[in-house]
Design a protein around this motif. Structure first.
Motif, PDB file in Angstrom:
ATOM      1  N   SER A 182      -3.078   3.431  -4.527  1.00 54.90           N
ATOM      2  CA  SER A 182      -4.140   2.868  -4.835  1.00 54.90           C
ATOM      3  C   SER A 182      -4.154   1.652  -5.653  1.00 54.90           C
ATOM      4  O   SER A 182      -5.080   0.863  -5.785  1.00 54.90           O
ATOM      5  N   ARG A 183      -2.897   1.334  -6.332  1.00 54.89           N
ATOM      6  CA  ARG A 183      -2.709   0.363  -7.496  1.00 54.89           C
ATOM      7  C   ARG A 183      -2.652  -1.130  -6.434  1.00 54.89           C
ATOM      8  O   ARG A 183      -2.889  -2.214  -6.760  1.00 54.89           O
ATOM      9  N   MET A 221      -6.697  -7.661   0.931  1.00 55.41           N
ATOM     10  CA  MET A 221      -5.544  -8.196   0.151  1.00 55.41           C
ATOM     11  C   MET A 221      -4.917  -9.427   0.209  1.00 55.41           C
ATOM     12  O   MET A 221      -4.211  -9.853  -0.458  1.00 55.41           O
ATOM     13  N   ILE A 227       0.908  -1.322  -0.044  1.00 55.45           N
ATOM     14  CA  ILE A 227       0.016   0.141  -0.133  1.00 55.45           C
ATOM     15  C   ILE A 227       0.958   1.228   0.121  1.00 55.45           C
ATOM     16  O   ILE A 227       0.709   2.134  -0.753  1.00 55.45           O
ATOM     17  N   GLU A 240      -9.560  -2.802   4.359  1.00 59.60           N
ATOM     18  CA  GLU A 240      -8.904  -2.661   3.099  1.00 59.60           C
ATOM     19  C   GLU A 240      -7.580  -3.458   2.989  1.00 59.60           C
ATOM     20  O   GLU A 240      -6.909  -3.786   2.167  1.00 59.60           O
ATOM     21  N   SER A 285      -4.698  -2.088  -4.361  1.00 63.10           N
ATOM     22  CA  SER A 285      -5.821  -2.863  -4.008  1.00 63.10           C
ATOM     23  C   SER A 285      -6.086  -4.113  -5.077  1.00 63.10           C
ATOM     24  O   SER A 285      -6.687  -4.678  -4.647  1.00 63.10           O
ATOM     25  N   SER A 286      -5.168  -4.204  -6.212  1.00 59.70           N
ATOM     26  CA  SER A 286      -5.334  -5.052  -7.020  1.00 59.70           C
ATOM     27  C   SER A 286      -4.305  -5.977  -6.746  1.00 59.70           C
ATOM     28  O   SER A 286      -4.598  -7.273  -7.436  1.00 59.70           O
ATOM     29  N   THR A 312      -2.395  -9.305  -4.805  1.00 61.49           N
ATOM     30  CA  THR A 312      -3.028 -10.655  -4.036  1.00 61.49           C
ATOM     31  C   THR A 312      -1.835 -11.007  -3.262  1.00 61.49           C
ATOM     32  O   THR A 312      -0.828 -11.264  -3.597  1.00 61.49           O
TER      33      THR A 312
END
Length: 294
Positions: free
Chosen positions: A142-143, A204, A137, A200, A145-146, A148
């Motif tokens: 913001s990227r 992840m 993070i 949030e 959040s995609s 894993t």
């Protein structure tokens, strides 16, 4: 036959015991946990084995290790195998443990094509995978959040705690106030004195049970990085080598492998090259061989 006082089981220090752990029993424990989880227990672990497994005997109402081990050996699919494995697994962890790894992860993450994927192969109670999530993070904004993070462990009990994501103030005492405010929720009422990972961050991380000795790992995607820290020290060298060879096909080109501070894989003929302090990079040759073996 009634046991007289001079037959009372005793520890090496002479303290009285509830159960007798014979040399044969201890040897069977060492063999079984090695076969099941790859863990190599030294002779010096006898007291630990007694302490942890004696709790299982009490809970099951058994009076001797011999019958407990015989029951395990008689049923390879018994649910008790998981309890046996959980009992003999050591779970020492902390947030941002071996802190020098996380700036390297951040630097690597910025350079990698998105979305990013990381495997934490010894998640324990969650501090390590959540530290990875927080690092991503901070590095990706913001990227992240995609991204894993697959977090696995052989011990189902610690995974349950990890998924809940609640920690005492002592457990987060070394985290900066800025990170505490950004990534944790402060508990109140019955949870006063504790914190919880923010949703949030938790979103992840995907937790799952996995034994590194299983013939098949249910992992679908190639990873930009694999954390396997302070795990290999419990395996013998042939087992370490086999696991390292299996990591390579699961990694993207130039993927990073993070090892523990006391682990050195330079002796193993494997597809990684040393990148930094206990950090290895999948070499071009290693990636080519892994692709050919996939």
């Amino acid at each position: 036959m009634r046991i007289t006082s001079n037959q009372t089981p005793r520890s090496s220090s002479g303290a009285a015991r509830d159960f007798l752990l014979t040399d044969s029993d201890f040897a069977r424990v060492r063999t079984l946990i090695h076969q099941r989880a790859g863990i190599s227990l030294s002779e010096q672990k006898r007291e630990m084995v007694y302490s942890r497994l004696s709790r299982r005997l009490r809970e099951l109402g058994l009076t001797e290790f011999t019958s407990y081990l015989a029951a395990l050996e008689a049923d390879n699919d018994s649910e008790e195998w998981q309890a046996f494995t959980n009992a003999l697994t050591t779970n020492l962890t902390a947030f941002f443990r071996e802190a020098h790894h996380f700036p390297l992860l951040a630097e690597h993450a910025v350079k990698c094509p998105q979305p990013l994927s990381v495997w934490c192969s010894a998640a324990s109670t969650g501090e390590e995978p959540y530290s990875i999530a927080m690092t991503l993070i901070e590095a990706l904004g913001s990227r992240a959040s995609s991204a894993t993070i697959i977090a696995t462990d052989i011990d189902t009990q610690v995974l349950e705690k990890a998924a809940i994501g609640v920690y005492t103030m002592e457990q987060v005492s070394k985290i900066s106030p800025e990170r505490l405010k950004r990534f944790f929720l402060k508990g109140s009422g019955a949870q006063a004195g504790k914190v919880r990972i923010r949703p949030e961050v938790a979103a992840m991380v995907q937790f799952a049970q996995l034994n590194l000795l299983d013939p098949r790992w249910d992992l679908k995607e190639p990873f930009d990085a694999i954390f396997c820290r302070n795990v290999m020290i419990y395996f013998d060298k042939p087992t370490q080598g086999r696991i390292l060879q299996r990591f390579a096909p699961l990694m993207k080109p130039h993927g990073l492998l993070f090892a523990g501070h006391s682990e050195n894989f330079s002796y193993v003929n494997q597809p990684f090259k040393l990148r930094g302090q206990t950090v290895y990079e999948l070499s071009a040759l290693g990636a080519h061989r892994a692709k050919g073996n996939a």
